[in-house]
Design an enzyme around this catalytic site. Sequence first.
Site, PDB file in Angstrom:
ATOM      1  N   HIS A   3       0.835  -1.215   0.000  1.00  0.00           N
ATOM      2  CA  HIS A   3       0.000   0.000   0.000  1.00  0.00           C
ATOM      3  C   HIS A   3       0.860   1.252   0.000  1.00  0.00           C
ATOM      4  O   HIS A   3       1.900   1.334   0.655  1.00  0.00           O
ATOM      5  CB  HIS A   3      -1.023  -0.004   1.133  1.00  0.00           C
ATOM      6  CG  HIS A   3      -0.492   0.183   2.516  1.00  0.00           C
ATOM      7  ND1 HIS A   3      -0.197   1.423   3.045  1.00  0.00           N
ATOM      8  CD2 HIS A   3      -0.235  -0.706   3.509  1.00  0.00           C
ATOM      9  CE1 HIS A   3       0.214   1.290   4.294  1.00  0.00           C
ATOM     10  NE2 HIS A   3       0.215   0.009   4.598  1.00  0.00           N
ATOM     11  N   GLU A  21      -5.020   2.082   2.682  1.00  0.00           N
ATOM     12  CA  GLU A  21      -5.058   0.964   3.620  1.00  0.00           C
ATOM     13  C   GLU A  21      -5.188   1.467   5.051  1.00  0.00           C
ATOM     14  O   GLU A  21      -5.835   0.837   5.883  1.00  0.00           O
ATOM     15  CB  GLU A  21      -3.778   0.121   3.467  1.00  0.00           C
ATOM     16  CG  GLU A  21      -3.772  -1.168   4.280  1.00  0.00           C
ATOM     17  CD  GLU A  21      -3.275  -1.009   5.709  1.00  0.00           C
ATOM     18  OE1 GLU A  21      -3.538  -1.888   6.544  1.00  0.00           O
ATOM     19  OE2 GLU A  21      -2.635   0.015   5.991  1.00  0.00           O
TER      20      GLU A  21
END
Length: 483
Positions: free
Chosen positions: A300, A346
Amino acid sequence: MRLPIVVFFLLATLAIAQTKSLPPKSSYEQAETAKSGKQYPPELVNELTALREAALTDEYAYRQVAHLTENIGPRPSGSPQAQAAVEYVADELRKLGLEVRLEEARVPHWIRGIETAELVEYPAQVAGIKQKIVLTALGGTTPTSAEGLTADVVVVNNFDELKNLGRQKVAGKIVLFTFRFDKEKAAAGFAGEAYGDAVAYRAKGAKAAAELGAVASLVRSVGGADYRLPHTGWGEPAGIPAGAVTSEDADLIAHLVARGNVRMHLVLTSGNGPEVLSYNVVADLKGSEHPEQVVIVSGHLDSWDLGTGAIDDAAGVAVAMETAELIQRLHLRPKRTIRVIAWMDEENGGHGHDAYAAAHKTEFANHVAAIESDFGAGHPLGFDAKISANALPWLKPAQEILRSFGANLIKVTNDSPGADIAPLAKAGIPAFGIMQDGRTYFNYHHTAADTLDKIVPRELRENAAAMAVMGYALANLPETLPR
């Protein structure tokens, strides 16, 4: 000639009898038999070995982490830095010859505000003296006014203690949860489990306190470094300000509350602004035989803003990028498409993976596997995997290639081994998360200390090798992994 025949017959009969008398295999023995392994074509073994050796001497991933952290810096979702990172990673993957697209995701825009706290009344207070408290706001928090708020503090260790206090003793107060991150568990190799125990109070504490009328909620920082270093992170929105104090300050407050009344002045003006249009970077290295079938390698791109997001998770993005770089540099041809994804958001709700799942749900039947790296950049031990037992034999040859640097473990789990691949794992797609040495990970995670110097280049190269070998193996198996 008849005597040897008789002897042979007797020996064979005895062997059959002994076989019949053996006890049934234990579940462990059965599992080991299931892992006995398939054979890879010699060409694939040679390619995987070449990928491993190239990765262990390459600096591509480190250069990517260095740029993301040193040149761009912290990348909160919805921020200009996050957008700069999206554009940079997309351009780098285009240079490698991948088919790159930016897929939309609407994400929260975290805005860091003023963060101050001080004890204004406490037992044995020296006249005119106040005690500074070091803290940071949590994602999902409701901000205080610019002037802040002042209230008495109640201290609890866990949710049961809070519940036992009841509304009468909590309403109008600031609640401090002092549950400790278990450093002994972390040191023994169970850092994720220690984090899971403690993070519940960061995630749910404010809501539990608000339900009993608290005006604010604080938690002991969820991490292992007692260097008066606060750890931020997401908490479930509760309509009250929420923050994390350092371990040292949590102990100080608890000590003073045990002796008498403690009153705190708190200013936390951080909060989420309006949602912003952002993007997952999705880049395909097309398969030569089954381009419709996809193997994902990913990390991420967003990070919290206290540090520069090196171990969480520029490292994960970089090793996914290097998988494609190595394959292209060695002129290899995956049979299935290898898809590099740099996920967005995320940290603050997972809107990026939700958007991907919604956009690609009809294609999940052709998603062969998904790999994520989101546990730092420490030495890789292997993979956590949400897979069927029937898939294990297909992984054995890849494990043997990873054995040379100790990254050959496969730990089967019932949960998704990564947050961003969770929708894929839930849909039954074989899911893998690199199993890193996380003994010190939570010393830096979500703190100002998450910076480039925490990454050991050799260990980052090992992570790149693990991702590349497993990703390429899954993309070139004679058949797809059974689900």
